[in-house]
Design a protein around this motif. Sequence first.
Motif, short mmCIF file in Angstrom:
data_model
loop_
_atom_site.label_atom_id
_atom_site.label_comp_id
_atom_site.label_asym_id
_atom_site.label_seq_id
_atom_site.Cartn_x
_atom_site.Cartn_y
_atom_site.Cartn_z
N LEU A 50 -1.69 8.30 -3.29
CA LEU A 50 -1.87 8.06 -4.81
C LEU A 50 -1.54 6.14 -4.76
CD1 LEU A 50 -2.14 8.14 -7.55
CD2 LEU A 50 0.25 8.90 -7.84
N LEU A 51 -0.63 5.93 -3.91
CA LEU A 51 -0.56 4.42 -4.08
C LEU A 51 -2.07 3.70 -3.36
CD1 LEU A 51 3.28 4.35 -3.27
CD2 LEU A 51 1.61 3.65 -4.76
N LEU A 52 -2.90 3.78 -2.49
CA LEU A 52 -3.57 3.48 -2.08
C LEU A 52 -4.28 3.47 -3.09
CD1 LEU A 52 -4.71 2.42 0.87
CD2 LEU A 52 -4.84 4.40 1.27
N ASN A 53 -4.79 4.90 -3.57
CA ASN A 53 -5.74 4.85 -5.18
C ASN A 53 -5.68 3.24 -5.82
OD1 ASN A 53 -7.48 7.13 -3.39
ND2 ASN A 53 -6.29 8.60 -4.50
N GLN A 54 -4.54 3.45 -5.58
CA GLN A 54 -4.56 2.58 -7.20
C GLN A 54 -4.22 0.91 -6.68
OE1 GLN A 54 0.27 3.12 -7.76
NE2 GLN A 54 -0.48 4.87 -9.60
N ALA A 55 -3.60 1.04 -5.33
CA ALA A 55 -4.55 -1.12 -4.88
C ALA A 55 -6.11 -0.83 -4.66
CB ALA A 55 -4.24 -0.33 -3.09
N VAL A 56 -7.14 0.48 -4.31
CA VAL A 56 -8.36 0.26 -4.82
C VAL A 56 -8.67 -0.05 -5.96
CG1 VAL A 56 -10.60 1.87 -3.82
CG2 VAL A 56 -8.96 1.35 -2.83
N ALA A 57 -8.43 0.86 -7.25
CA ALA A 57 -8.77 0.23 -8.70
C ALA A 57 -8.70 -0.63 -8.48
CB ALA A 57 -8.35 1.02 -9.08
N ALA A 58 -7.54 -1.15 -8.60
CA ALA A 58 -6.37 -2.80 -8.39
C ALA A 58 -8.01 -3.76 -7.75
CB ALA A 58 -5.52 -3.31 -7.62
N ALA A 59 -7.97 -3.87 -6.73
CA ALA A 59 -9.10 -4.20 -5.93
C ALA A 59 -10.52 -4.47 -6.23
CB ALA A 59 -9.32 -4.33 -4.50
N GLN A 60 -11.16 -3.51 -6.82
CA GLN A 60 -12.11 -3.35 -7.55
C GLN A 60 -11.98 -4.01 -9.17
OE1 GLN A 60 -13.09 0.94 -7.63
NE2 GLN A 60 -14.01 0.80 -5.33
N ALA A 61 -11.43 -4.36 -9.59
CA ALA A 61 -10.81 -4.49 -10.81
C ALA A 61 -10.90 -6.33 -10.47
CB ALA A 61 -10.09 -4.36 -11.55
N GLY A 62 -10.96 -6.94 -9.06
CA GLY A 62 -10.18 -8.36 -8.72
C GLY A 62 -9.11 -8.68 -9.67
N ASN A 63 -8.42 -7.83 -9.57
CA ASN A 63 -6.58 -7.36 -9.49
C ASN A 63 -5.68 -7.95 -8.38
OD1 ASN A 63 -6.64 -8.05 -12.30
ND2 ASN A 63 -6.89 -5.38 -12.56
N TRP A 64 -6.58 -8.52 -7.77
CA TRP A 64 -5.87 -8.96 -5.99
C TRP A 64 -3.96 -9.10 -5.71
CZ3 TRP A 64 -9.10 -7.14 -2.34
CH2 TRP A 64 -10.39 -7.13 -2.77
N LEU A 65 -3.70 -9.19 -6.95
CA LEU A 65 -2.20 -9.60 -6.40
C LEU A 65 -1.34 -8.64 -7.05
CD1 LEU A 65 -1.53 -12.88 -8.65
CD2 LEU A 65 -1.71 -12.71 -6.39
N ASP A 66 -2.23 -8.09 -7.70
CA ASP A 66 -1.52 -6.26 -8.06
C ASP A 66 -1.62 -5.49 -7.02
OD1 ASP A 66 -0.64 -7.48 -10.29
OD2 ASP A 66 -2.27 -6.14 -11.56
N ALA A 67 -3.23 -5.25 -6.26
CA ALA A 67 -3.65 -4.62 -5.10
C ALA A 67 -2.92 -4.92 -3.42
CB ALA A 67 -5.47 -4.91 -4.53
N GLU A 68 -2.08 -6.67 -3.92
CA GLU A 68 -1.57 -6.71 -2.86
C GLU A 68 -0.62 -6.71 -2.50
OE1 GLU A 68 -0.57 -10.85 -0.81
OE2 GLU A 68 -1.67 -10.61 -1.58
N LYS A 69 0.62 -5.88 -4.09
CA LYS A 69 1.35 -5.59 -3.70
C LYS A 69 1.43 -4.73 -3.47
CE LYS A 69 5.03 -4.74 -7.32
NZ LYS A 69 5.49 -5.07 -8.44
#
Length: 392
Positions: free
Chosen positions: A28-47
Amino acid sequence: MNRKSRRTAAKQLRTADVKGTDENSVALLLNQAVAAAQAGNWLDAEKILNHLLAVDPDHAEAAHMMGMAMSSTGRTIEGVEFLKKATALKPNEALYWNNLATSYTAARMLAEAVDAARKAVTLEPGYAMAWVRLGDALSDIRDFAHACDAYQRYTTLAGAEPAVQKQIANCLINLGRLEEAEECLKALRASLPGDIETLGNLGAVLVARHKYAEALPCLEAATAADRKKYSAAFNYARALEGTGQTDLAIQWLRRATAVDHRSDDAWLMLADLLLKVGQIDEALVSAKRAHALRPSSTAAGDLLRRIDAARSPGTAPSAVKAPPTMWDFHLGDGATGPDLPVGGIEVTFDQGATNGRNVAATPAKAPAAAKADKPQTGGEPHIVDLTVLKIG
């Protein structure tokens, strides 16, 4: 994933509860990271990715995503290291190699980028975007022949994409295959009639092929769109000169040199045209500028001499000297020599010669009947100084 699992994953992320993160939470967390990255929210993805890597340091996809996050936020060297780790954990994953090639390029590690891109297309020959990445990497190291092949492979797989067709045209130009480049750019112009980049490049190719009249409308459009682009201004000047519009060509060459004051080609052409229209002083300034930028340029040196001659008509250029007068001697071989001047040639040697080499010569005395204050005529011998003549 149900609502309970999502709440659990969010809680674990907030509290940094590594021990409580199970397999379902990781997914689940990996999917959230992918979604954040696709939206350009790299800081959220990195966390999120930091949490996942704390749970499992050898999670290949988390390492891959972390590499992308860092590369996308300017930390290219760190990004390369995470992507290298991902390829080590999953060496047969073409996506990882392709993104590693992208990160290598951002870090200006160009040879490594080529190797990584080759690995991607070797693992997955049908991976169209990997062929583009390989073409870009090869273009960066100026291997335009193989870059062109890679872009053509993409076209075979995915069709004629305008951005890739532009890259193909660029490769053809750099390879000197101008006829093919012209054909490619005209096809692009048909599909993108208002594309300024295409028009500018097509105009440049037409100028290089001496099709000046055909180049003019392309370059007029390119310069109208961006009057501060050096290549468009310079090629427009070349097209204008090619169609006999010298005064206007001079204006655009002045603009080109203002945009890029280190272009020796533009300075040289400007000097040549100024000389043609009789603006000699300005021509001299431009020619000196061209020569300073490229001291080894034969064209700049020749132009400076032409300008010097134009400034001082009727005088020979100072650099040109008359060659010395040479005589051909036949000494002691018994052969018949050339006809001698009237009165003959008298040669005398000192007694101190060593082994017949580097002998010193002394001027022969004039006949006793000759007077010093009256020049002899007719029978006076010609005296040759052989001090530097080597015989034997």
